[in-house]
Write a protein that holds these residues in place. Structure first.
Motif: not given
Length: 220
Positions: A86-115
């Motif tokens: 999602l971070w990789a697909m972020t562009t100035p016109r499609r910035q939702g990928g950056a926000v959704l990417g952080w949400i996905a990473v933080m949900l993943a952190a519930e299983s693997v921590g800051y890794g």
């Protein structure tokens, strides 16, 4: 140095150039992700722990967060890879990928921590490396009637995507600082479009045509 500052200012403007509902969501995610990242320095909280702290302070029941945490643990590690893509697909016109990417990473952190952040960045790096390798044959291509991967364009798009993803945790404090300093900062004059009536033969702007004319802010 001046070009780097201009590029930084441009990216900051791009980061807030989005519809108001999306900006509100981005600010909420920014606050959440920044609290989680900063918290790693001391107590290593999980993303849901960061959400629970203000709720407990406000005396709001947080039992449902414990249930969500129990369900997420061990099930969400794969979302780190999704966050990197999602971070990789972020562009100035499609910035939702950056926000959704952080949400996905933080949900993943519930299983693997800051890794989860490291896995997302590794996924992003591998994806971009593959694109760069695939773009090498097109380094001398002329884009006329077909789509091509060109190394320079790939690297520029990658740098923009990485910058827009990295700026998400800094969005909320940046807007706060801008709001605090806004009334005290002196800005340079900006161009205003005014109508000038006249005849084109004498070199005067034709009637109805508009041209930008610099007007000091004090005259507004």
């Amino acid at each position: 140095m001046k070009e780097h500052r201009r590029e930084l200012v441009r990216l900051c403007r791009v980061a807030i150039d989005r519809p108001r509902p999306q900006l509100v969501v981005a600010v909420l995610v920014s606050t959440w992700s920044l609290g989680w990242v900063v918290g790693q320095v001391r107590s290593h909280p999980s993303p849901l722990d960061v959400l629970a702290a203000p709720l407990e302070w406000a005396a709001v029941p947080t039992g449902w967060l414990a249930a969500v945490d129990a369900w997420l643990t061990g099930r969400t590690a794969f979302l780190a890879v999704a966050g990197g893509l999602l971070w990789a697909m972020t562009t100035p016109r499609r910035q939702g990928g950056a926000v959704l990417g952080w949400i996905a990473v933080m949900l993943a952190a519930e299983s693997v921590g800051y890794g989860a952040v490291h896995r997302a960045l590794l996924t992003l790096a591998v994806f971009l490396f593959v694109l760069v390798v695939l773009s090498v044959p097109g380094r001398r291509a002329f884009v006329v009637d077909r789509i091509a991967l060109i190394p320079g364009d790939v690297l520029r798009a990658a740098a923009t995507a990485l910058a827009l993803a990295a700026v998400v945790p800094l969005l909320a404090p940046g807007l706060l600082v801008a709001a605090l300093l806004g009334p005290y900062v002196t800005r340079p004059p900006r161009a205003r479009v005014v109508e000038v009536n006249g005849r084109s033969r004498n070199g005067v702007v034709p009637a109805g045509e508009t041209r930008p004319v610099p007007v000091p802010r004090s005259a507004e």
